[in-house]
Design an enzyme around this catalytic site. Structure first.
Site, PDB file in Angstrom:
ATOM      1  N   SER A  43     -12.813   3.802  -8.483  1.00  0.00           N
ATOM      2  CA  SER A  43     -13.036   5.141  -9.980  1.00  0.00           C
ATOM      3  C   SER A  43     -12.122   4.119 -10.678  1.00  0.00           C
ATOM      4  O   SER A  43     -12.631   4.608 -11.764  1.00  0.00           O
ATOM      5  CB  SER A  43     -11.896   5.957  -9.309  1.00  0.00           C
ATOM      6  OG  SER A  43     -11.530   5.303  -7.638  1.00  0.00           O
TER       7      SER A  43
ATOM      8  N   GLU B 167       1.047  -1.328   0.306  1.00  0.00           N
ATOM      9  CA  GLU B 167      -0.209   0.164   0.221  1.00  0.00           C
ATOM     10  C   GLU B 167       0.813   1.134   0.193  1.00  0.00           C
ATOM     11  O   GLU B 167       1.999   0.845   1.082  1.00  0.00           O
ATOM     12  CB  GLU B 167      -0.609   0.300   1.293  1.00  0.00           C
ATOM     13  CG  GLU B 167      -2.300   0.079   0.350  1.00  0.00           C
ATOM     14  CD  GLU B 167      -3.412  -0.625   0.338  1.00  0.00           C
ATOM     15  OE1 GLU B 167      -3.312  -0.618  -0.998  1.00  0.00           O
ATOM     16  OE2 GLU B 167      -3.968  -1.720   0.215  1.00  0.00           O
TER      17      GLU B 167
ATOM     18  N   ASP C 283      -4.337   0.684  -9.051  1.00  0.00           N
ATOM     19  CA  ASP C 283      -5.525   0.035  -9.840  1.00  0.00           C
ATOM     20  C   ASP C 283      -6.019  -0.021 -11.199  1.00  0.00           C
ATOM     21  O   ASP C 283      -6.258  -1.057 -11.422  1.00  0.00           O
ATOM     22  CB  ASP C 283      -6.458   1.197  -8.817  1.00  0.00           C
ATOM     23  CG  ASP C 283      -6.236   1.749  -7.343  1.00  0.00           C
ATOM     24  OD1 ASP C 283      -5.883   0.658  -6.547  1.00  0.00           O
ATOM     25  OD2 ASP C 283      -6.924   2.960  -7.396  1.00  0.00           O
TER      26      ASP C 283
END
Ligand code: GLA
Length: 379
Positions: free
Chosen positions: A121, A27, A165
């Site tokens: 998104s 992360e 992502d």
């Protein structure tokens, strides 16, 4: 692009879907040239696109929100906020790549929970980018679409996100996690086989407003760390190039919080590589430990967690049947991801939901996911 790009060809209509993602570990490493271990899931955005015969007019419907929006390809600019920016952002990036777009009608809907850290998104950006690529026979490669979707978020939405992502949403593979080197963009698939264990996502159902501003601040703080370390190690270009020993040697030269930001990134990169090894060797306990360590590093060093996420991880810690648990995604809300024994999952959800509700007045939502392929054309 096998799944998306065929022979450039024009169509009247297209139906395309792109998924959200989970991230096992890694992360806030992607924008530091580091490593991530995500996988695409069965929660997705579906986009229906149709040419409308108009040279410039674009009519967009957000099916879930029951909202509509129109803009002209001849001139458009970002709104203060809203889903519209993701749409216009993608259109602008494709135009900048030279896409000859014409008027289209678009309707999208999906089931990636918004603000959950599962990349709703990216699912929207990627489904639209892939859909327009198909509708207008643009012939862009997977990599061009991934990059356009990411840059839409930089330029139109204002989040300086990394590549994880969008990469996961387009390159995902059923049953596999992907170890991605965000510098070289080399990647490797790892079967996500957990034996008697399973993944569990728990949505805190909070999304603190700090998320965008603090995200960009963290990026800047990492840049500051690199600038300071560069004086000592001129060859480096990102935190990827630094070892924990080198960082420790430079500790006295940087503000304490910058040191901690850097320590998270450098240690997280190591954890990702160790986690990929543990996964491939079936060492689930070791994987779980790395997942816990990732959370504490994000909580204390990177400071992107929040009380709700910390509470859920805390609840997991004393349970033998839970191997690891951590916040997932950008932070400040959204989901935790845990690895736990399949047969204990329902009991844990019940127990933790009760305690969470008692503490925060709302219930967390368990989200079951399966690991699926990335973006694909349905019709
Ligand atoms: C968001 C960003 C990603 C990544 C994660 C944190 O999801 O879009 O690029 O930085 O946060 O790992």
């Amino acid at each position: 692009m096998e799944k998306i790009q065929k022979e450039p060809d024009n169509h009247q209509k297209r139906l395309v879907q792109a998924p959200g993602r989970i991230n096992l570990i890694g992360e806030h490493t992607d924008y530091n040239d580091g490593f991530v271990l995500p996988a695409a899931v069965d929660k997705k955005m579906t986009v229906q696109l149709e040419r409308n015969g108009h040279p410039f007019l674009c009519r967009i419907t957000a099916g879930d929100l029951k909202e509509e929006f129109e803009f002209s390809l001849q001139g458009f600019s970002p709104l203060d906020s809203g889903w519209q920016n993701y749409v216009m952002g993608v259109v602008q990036e494709l135009q900048q790549l030279g896409a000859g777009l014409q008027g289209f009608d678009c309707r999208f809907e999906g089931d990636v929970p918004i603000g959950s850290g599962m990349s709703s998104s990216a699912a929207l950006e990627c489904s639209l980018a892939c859909g327009l690529n198909e509708l207008f026979g643009l012939g862009f490669s997977e990599w061009q679409l991934i990059k356009a979707a990411q840059m839409a978020e930089h330029h139109f939405v204002g989040t300086k996100c990394g590549i994880m992502d969008q990469f996961a949403s387009i390159m995902g593979k059923k049953g596999q996690a992907m170890l991605l080197d965000c510098r070289s963009l080399e990647y490797e698939y790892f079967p996500l086989e957990l034996g008697g264990y399973q993944l569990l996502l728990l949505n805190t159902n909070v999304s603190h407003s700090l998320a965008t501003s603090e995200y960009n601040t963290r990026r800047e703080e990492c840049g500051q760390g690199v600038a300071i370390l560069k004086k000592e190690y001129p060859g480096i270009t990102s935190l990827r190039d630094i070892s924990l020993e080198q960082l420790l040697a430079g500790k006295g030269k940087m503000p304490e919080h910058i040191y901690r930001r850097c320590r998270h990134v450098v240690s997280e990169n190591q954890r990702v590589l160790e986690a990929a090894r543990a996964l491939s060797e079936g060492k689930h306990k070791a994987l779980g430990q790395l997942i816990y360590q990732s959370h504490f590093s994000l909580q204390h060093d990177y400071e992107v967690s929040c009380p709700e996420l910390d509470f859920l991880v805390q609840q997991a810690l004393d349970k033998d049947y839970i191997l690891g648990s951590r916040m997932m995604g950008g932070g400040f809300g959204g989901c935790t991801i845990s690895i736990l024994e399949k047969r204990q999952a329902a009991q844990f959800v019940e127990e933790v939901s009760w305690k969470y509700r008692e503490r925060f007045g709302i219930a967390p939502t368990p989200i079951a996911v399966s690991i699926e392929d990335g973006a694909k054309v349905i019709e």
